[in-house]
Design an enzyme around this catalytic site. Structure first.
Site, PDB file in Angstrom:
ATOM      1  N   SER A  83      84.380 106.654  89.729  1.00 57.33           N
ATOM      2  CA  SER A  83      85.065 105.864  90.708  1.00 57.33           C
ATOM      3  C   SER A  83      86.355 106.664  91.214  1.00 57.33           C
ATOM      4  O   SER A  83      86.720 107.193  91.294  1.00 57.33           O
ATOM      5  CB  SER A  83      85.530 105.005  89.640  1.00 57.33           C
ATOM      6  OG  SER A  83      86.176 104.782  88.837  1.00 57.33           O
ATOM      7  N   LYS A  84      86.344 105.367  92.182  1.00 57.18           N
ATOM      8  CA  LYS A  84      87.926 105.426  93.250  1.00 57.18           C
ATOM      9  C   LYS A  84      88.669 106.501  92.149  1.00 57.18           C
ATOM     10  O   LYS A  84      90.101 106.746  92.133  1.00 57.18           O
ATOM     11  CB  LYS A  84      87.904 104.780  93.974  1.00 57.18           C
ATOM     12  CG  LYS A  84      87.680 104.711  95.453  1.00 57.18           C
ATOM     13  CD  LYS A  84      87.303 103.162  95.926  1.00 57.18           C
ATOM     14  CE  LYS A  84      86.735 102.523  96.881  1.00 57.18           C
ATOM     15  NZ  LYS A  84      86.377 101.599  97.748  1.00 57.18           N
ATOM     16  N   ARG A  85      89.196 105.575  90.535  1.00 57.35           N
ATOM     17  CA  ARG A  85      89.878 105.394  89.785  1.00 57.35           C
ATOM     18  C   ARG A  85      90.029 106.968  88.535  1.00 57.35           C
ATOM     19  O   ARG A  85      90.901 107.088  88.436  1.00 57.35           O
ATOM     20  CB  ARG A  85      90.374 104.194  88.642  1.00 57.35           C
ATOM     21  CG  ARG A  85      90.796 103.169  89.921  1.00 57.35           C
ATOM     22  CD  ARG A  85      90.499 101.680  88.844  1.00 57.35           C
ATOM     23  NE  ARG A  85      90.902 100.358  90.084  1.00 57.35           N
ATOM     24  CZ  ARG A  85      91.084  99.523  88.943  1.00 57.35           C
ATOM     25  NH1 ARG A  85      90.737  98.943  87.544  1.00 57.35           N
ATOM     26  NH2 ARG A  85      90.837  98.174  89.919  1.00 57.35           N
ATOM     27  N   ARG A  86      88.488 107.019  89.276  1.00 57.09           N
ATOM     28  CA  ARG A  86      88.336 108.574  88.167  1.00 57.09           C
ATOM     29  C   ARG A  86      87.666 109.767  88.868  1.00 57.09           C
ATOM     30  O   ARG A  86      86.620 109.991  89.112  1.00 57.09           O
ATOM     31  CB  ARG A  86      87.044 107.887  86.954  1.00 57.09           C
ATOM     32  CG  ARG A  86      88.438 107.167  85.666  1.00 57.09           C
ATOM     33  CD  ARG A  86      87.117 107.353  84.455  1.00 57.09           C
ATOM     34  NE  ARG A  86      85.980 106.306  84.718  1.00 57.09           N
ATOM     35  CZ  ARG A  86      86.402 105.155  84.499  1.00 57.09           C
ATOM     36  NH1 ARG A  86      87.356 104.448  84.647  1.00 57.09           N
ATOM     37  NH2 ARG A  86      85.346 104.107  85.291  1.00 57.09           N
ATOM     38  N   PHE A 127      85.559 103.817 101.939  1.00 56.89           N
ATOM     39  CA  PHE A 127      84.649 105.500 102.448  1.00 56.89           C
ATOM     40  C   PHE A 127      83.302 105.340 101.451  1.00 56.89           C
ATOM     41  O   PHE A 127      82.468 104.498 100.852  1.00 56.89           O
ATOM     42  CB  PHE A 127      85.086 106.331 101.742  1.00 56.89           C
ATOM     43  CG  PHE A 127      85.867 106.443 100.365  1.00 56.89           C
ATOM     44  CD1 PHE A 127      86.411 106.695  99.983  1.00 56.89           C
ATOM     45  CD2 PHE A 127      84.885 106.748  99.863  1.00 56.89           C
ATOM     46  CE1 PHE A 127      87.345 106.464  98.974  1.00 56.89           C
ATOM     47  CE2 PHE A 127      84.708 106.677  97.873  1.00 56.89           C
ATOM     48  CZ  PHE A 127      86.689 106.708  97.473  1.00 56.89           C
TER      49      PHE A 127
END
Length: 478
Positions: free
Chosen positions: A259-262, A20
């Site tokens: 980030s995507k993980r955070r 995205f």
């Protein structure tokens, strides 16, 4: 920046459709767009889709959708790199002919052995130039069955310097960088012509920026290490590189890179969460740029102010609470008919028919000061059309016997009055007087039964938004 640029400004944003449109790219897109608009230039959208294995049509669609939602209109594009393979191949052949690029037949195993030997000697791992032509150098015969890559013949000495639009002067020794691969064999099935190679990022971006006459590039500072290669390739092609501005990363609320993980979600996810595009642009702009003490400003104001100066050199921190505050301010400023349409979409997603748009606009005007997002606004508006479920503890606390008697009387009065806030208020006053009640004894019970909550704006104004039959039906439970 002192004074306007000498040539027509052309900026670009070039996201990769492997995911995205994330917040950092949206911010640099905003800066690039605003800079071009400020100087009367052009803004170009380019899709860097050479990562064939990971690029998807869905991601491309989301990127374009996000850009449109933000209102970052582009003058040219979208251009797709995978539709420009013949052009990259043409430039590679020119560079090979000029001696600024060469074919390399090293196998992955040879490269691994090369790096292992360098590590054993305590040296920096890098390509050793074994296939790089040089005067008097005899190259081995190309091995059979190995498809070569093409490498850029990076200058072996000297310093690459540029005056970064954000960070100021930067210099990197050419000895620190090696002959990077600029063209790889195409993955099977990736192109119509298997002979074509697929360009690597640092090469394709140069050819694209050259062909599209890009004058200024704003991007994340993770690209600083790529810039020397790109500048050297520009010079190898006899061209002037654009001016680069590298914006610091955005940190999450935990102090680590967003980030995507955070915590990082797509730009369109914020739309779905009920944020307004003008609020998102306002907040993103302030994550690394300022104009005095201005906290709230429109796109038009930003275009007027954004000349490329006042960009921060330090990382910015994503603050969800501040974004919510900014969105709440823009929600209060928003046109009620526009909000009604957005709320109607939210309600439709819940399976609730929004009904009369005029009534919904009135509801938005009444409730928006209590909300931070369109989703919260829809939560308020939903009670007008969908069944409410009062909490048992609220019923136990507020629906006393005295309140029940008053509500039954009020229901009869409301069945006959003009359906306006003043008439509803008058009926409530008559009920209070007839039953010797105070408003705090009646209004909370009325709110709980009709609205499903104990707190609302002025209850007469809220009731006037409902269909009369809905109010009478809910009061029947008294």
């Amino acid at each position: 920046m002192s004074g306007p640029p000498a040539s027509p400004v052309r900026t670009r944003i070039a996201p990769s459709p492997t995911g995205f449109l994330h917040l950092g790219t949206a911010r640099t897109a905003l800066y690039s767009w605003a800079f071009a608009r400020h100087h009367g230039g052009q803004f170009i959208l380019r899709i860097e889709d050479t990562d064939v294995a990971r690029s998807t049509a869905e991601a491309t669609g989301q990127i374009i959708e996000a850009m449109r939602w933000l209102g970052l209109d582009w003058d040219e594009g979208p251009f797709f790199q995978m539709q420009r393979l013949a052009r990259y191949h043409e430039v590679v052949e020119q560079m090979i002919g000029a001696g600024t690029a060469y074919r390399c037949w090293c196998t992955p195993e040879e490269l691994d052995a090369m790096r292992e030997a360098q590590r054993a000697r305590g040296e920096k791992t890098r390509y050793d130039g074994r296939w790089r032509p040089a005067p008097g150098k005899v190259l081995p015969e190309p091995p059979a069955g190995v498809q070569p890559v093409v490498r850029f013949a990076n200058p072996p000495s000297g310093v690459v310097r540029w005056d970064d639009l954000v960070k100021g002067p930067i210099a990197i020794d050419n000895e620190e960088i090696d002959d990077l691969i600029i063209l790889r064999p195409a993955p099977e099935g990736a192109t119509a012509d298997g002979a074509f190679g697929v360009p690597t990022y640092n090469f394709a971006v140069v050819v694209d920026d050259l062909d599209m006459r890009i004058t200024h590039v704003y991007r994340g500072d993770e690209h600083i290490n790529n810039t020397p290669w790109q500048i050297n390739i520009f010079r190898a092609l006899g061209a002037q590189p654009p001016q680069y501005g590298h914006c610091p990363i955005i940190l999450g609320d935990d102090g680590l890179k967003l980030s995507k993980r955070r915590g990082a979600v797509s730009v369109t996810a914020y739309r779905d969460l009920g944020y307004l595009p003008e609020a998102m642009l306002n907040y993103l702009a302030r994550l690394g740029w300022s104009h005095g003490d201005e906290e709230l400003f429109s796109r038009e104001q930003m275009v007027h102010w954004f000349d490329g100066s006042h960009l921060a050199r330090s990382p910015a921190q994503w603050d969800p609470a501040k974004l919510a505050w900014v969105n709440a301010q823009w929600l209060r400023r928003a046109d009620d008919a526009r909000l009604a349409a957005l709320v109607g979409d939210q309600l439709a997603g819940r399976g609730v028919v929004a009904g009369d748009g005029t009534v919904l606009a009135r509801a938005c005007a009444l409730f928006k000061d209590r909300c931070t997002t369109v989703v919260e606004l829809a939560d308020w508006a939903a009670m007008l059309r969908a069944e409410v479920q009062p909490r048992p503890e609220d019923l136990a606390t507020h629906l006393t016997e005295a309140a029940r008697a008053g509500l039954r009387d009020l229901r009869e009065r409301l069945a006959a009055v003009e359906w306006t806030a003043p008439a509803i208020a008058a009926a409530m006053q008559q009920t209070l007087a007839a039953h010797r009640l105070r408003m705090p004894q009646l209004a909370p019970a009325l709110r709980v039964l009709v609205c499903g909550r104990t707190q609302t704006p002025s209850i007469d104004a809220v009731l006037a938004l409902f269909d009369r039959d809905t109010v009478l039906g809910r009061l029947a439970a008294a």
